[in-house]
Design an enzyme around this catalytic site. Structure first.
Site, PDB file in Angstrom:
ATOM      1  N   ARG A  76      -4.747   9.655   8.027  1.00  0.00           N
ATOM      2  CA  ARG A  76      -3.725   9.390   7.213  1.00  0.00           C
ATOM      3  C   ARG A  76      -3.093  10.581   6.712  1.00  0.00           C
ATOM      4  O   ARG A  76      -3.363  11.294   5.752  1.00  0.00           O
ATOM      5  CB  ARG A  76      -4.422   8.578   5.849  1.00  0.00           C
ATOM      6  N   GLN A  94      -5.286  -6.269  18.963  1.00  0.00           N
ATOM      7  CA  GLN A  94      -4.344  -4.992  18.989  1.00  0.00           C
ATOM      8  C   GLN A  94      -4.050  -4.281  17.638  1.00  0.00           C
ATOM      9  O   GLN A  94      -3.608  -4.879  16.477  1.00  0.00           O
ATOM     10  CB  GLN A  94      -2.967  -5.494  19.757  1.00  0.00           C
ATOM     11  N   ARG A 101      -2.857   6.785  18.447  1.00  0.00           N
ATOM     12  CA  ARG A 101      -3.348   7.498  17.304  1.00  0.00           C
ATOM     13  C   ARG A 101      -4.737   7.391  17.028  1.00  0.00           C
ATOM     14  O   ARG A 101      -5.229   7.685  16.120  1.00  0.00           O
ATOM     15  CB  ARG A 101      -2.397   7.248  15.966  1.00  0.00           C
ATOM     16  N   HIS A 170       5.457   9.293  13.120  1.00  0.00           N
ATOM     17  CA  HIS A 170       5.416   8.836  11.706  1.00  0.00           C
ATOM     18  C   HIS A 170       4.975  10.031  10.469  1.00  0.00           C
ATOM     19  O   HIS A 170       3.901   9.793   9.921  1.00  0.00           O
ATOM     20  CB  HIS A 170       4.179   7.651  11.716  1.00  0.00           C
ATOM     21  N   ASP A 213      10.187   0.236   2.394  1.00  0.00           N
ATOM     22  CA  ASP A 213       9.880   0.039   4.062  1.00  0.00           C
ATOM     23  C   ASP A 213      11.085  -0.584   4.818  1.00  0.00           C
ATOM     24  O   ASP A 213      11.352  -1.760   4.755  1.00  0.00           O
ATOM     25  CB  ASP A 213       8.715  -1.083   4.122  1.00  0.00           C
ATOM     26  N   GLU A 272      10.565   8.147   9.801  1.00  0.00           N
ATOM     27  CA  GLU A 272       9.899   8.053  10.953  1.00  0.00           C
ATOM     28  C   GLU A 272      11.014   7.479  11.951  1.00  0.00           C
ATOM     29  O   GLU A 272      11.461   6.418  12.135  1.00  0.00           O
ATOM     30  CB  GLU A 272       8.904   6.843  10.862  1.00  0.00           C
TER      31      GLU A 272
END
Ligand code: BG6
Length: 300
Positions: A76, A94, A101, A170, A213, A272
């Site tokens: 994180r 998934q 990552r 990210h 977001d 990102e």
């Protein structure tokens, strides 16, 4: 990874004072790069940049105090790589943001000169990756520490069939206080909001005062994070996609994430560069595509 594996990496790929390997948290191997322009650390688990500190500046990346360092869980903070899908997977089982990552990468090469230190990692399909995503691929990551920190992620289709990916860098960018930062470069950018499903055109500088977001298509593939209390501008340029996501979890989501400290949402923002669901990349057998990102800090 054992101490003797680390010795092998240092003998084969290290360079005194410039490139060194150590056992990081949970034994994940970590490469430290040094150039006259700064330092950065890269975890081979995830091909994940953990830290970046340009000379004369404080840390540029945020890394949560509560991050997991555990096989099968993402780190994180830093710069996670979301690949071969961005967001939730389409099939059951998934993992969110893909497999890159969550996988240990191979070290291919290191290079350095008076100005630059560079690391090349790669990831190829295995039985385990094919269970999650049934294609033959090669993924290569170049991390270059010069006047800027540059990342290049190249996907090669090694399969006999075409495949389609979505992906992102990210980066968790460290800020002194989210209330004191503005993102420049999004004026007139088309956006679609992942929380409200609304779309529109953004006007002026962006400030963050709530959970955010949002997927933007800026007029140019660049933006700048202006942190007034740090007195720093962080310029970000990217290529390989026209789009970028701005994400901050804010209070409730921060509290709901077990690997995120309470109030850490005040110290970060994610900008990102992403090939998200409306800018996927389809590669025919033998084709490749590169997503690139560069960060450069200046004092104001
Ligand atoms: C962002 C997404 O890229 O990543 C968000 O737009 C998501 O929807 C965030 O919550 C964090 O994802 P994760 O899997 O690292 O918790």
């Amino acid at each position: 990874m054992t101490d003797s594996d680390i010795d092998v990496l240092n003998k084969r790929f290290g360079a005194p004072g410039r490139i060194a390997f150590r056992r990081g948290e949970a034994g994940f191997p970590v490469a430290a790069l040094v150039s006259r322009y700064g330092t950065c650390e890269v975890s081979l688990y995830g091909g994940h940049v953990l830290s970046y500190r340009p000379t004369g500046h404080g840390p540029v990346l945020f890394l949560s105090k509560r991050s997991y360092y555990e096989q099968g869980k993402p780190i994180r903070g830093g710069i996670p790589i979301c690949w071969p899908w961005f967001g939730p997977g389409k099939e059951p089982g998934q993992p969110m943001h893909g497999l890159a990552r969550l996988t240990q990468w191979d070290l291919r090469a290191t290079e350095y000169s008076s100005d630059v230190a560079e690391l090349r990692l790669s990831l190829s399909d295995t039985e385990q990756t094919r269970r999650l995503w049934p294609f033959a691929f090669e993924l290569s990551l170049c991390v270059r520490l010069g006047q800027r920190l540059s990342l290049e992620l190249t996907t090669f289709n090694r399969d006999a069939k075409p495949f389609t990916i979505t992906q992102a860098f990210h980066p968790y960018l460290r800020v002194r206080n989210i209330q004191d930062v503005t993102v420049l470069g999004l004026d007139q950018a088309a956006f679609s909001d992942c929380l409200t499903r609304q779309s529109g055109t953004h006007v002026g500088p962006l400030t963050v005062r709530a959970e955010t977001d949002r997927l933007f298509t800026p007029l140019r593939p660049e933006c700048a994070l202006h942190d007034q209390s740090l007195g720093r501008v962080l310029a970000m340029t990217f290529s390989g996609t026209p789009q970028m996501v701005v994400w901050n979890p804010w209070i409730a989501k921060d509290k709901a994430m077990p690997d995120f400290g309470d109030d850490e949402y005040t110290s970060m923002i994610c900008l990102e560069p992403a090939n998200a669901k409306d800018s996927p990349v389809t590669l025919a057998p033998g084709e490749s595509h590169t997503l690139a990102l560069a960060l450069q800090a200046t004092l104001t």
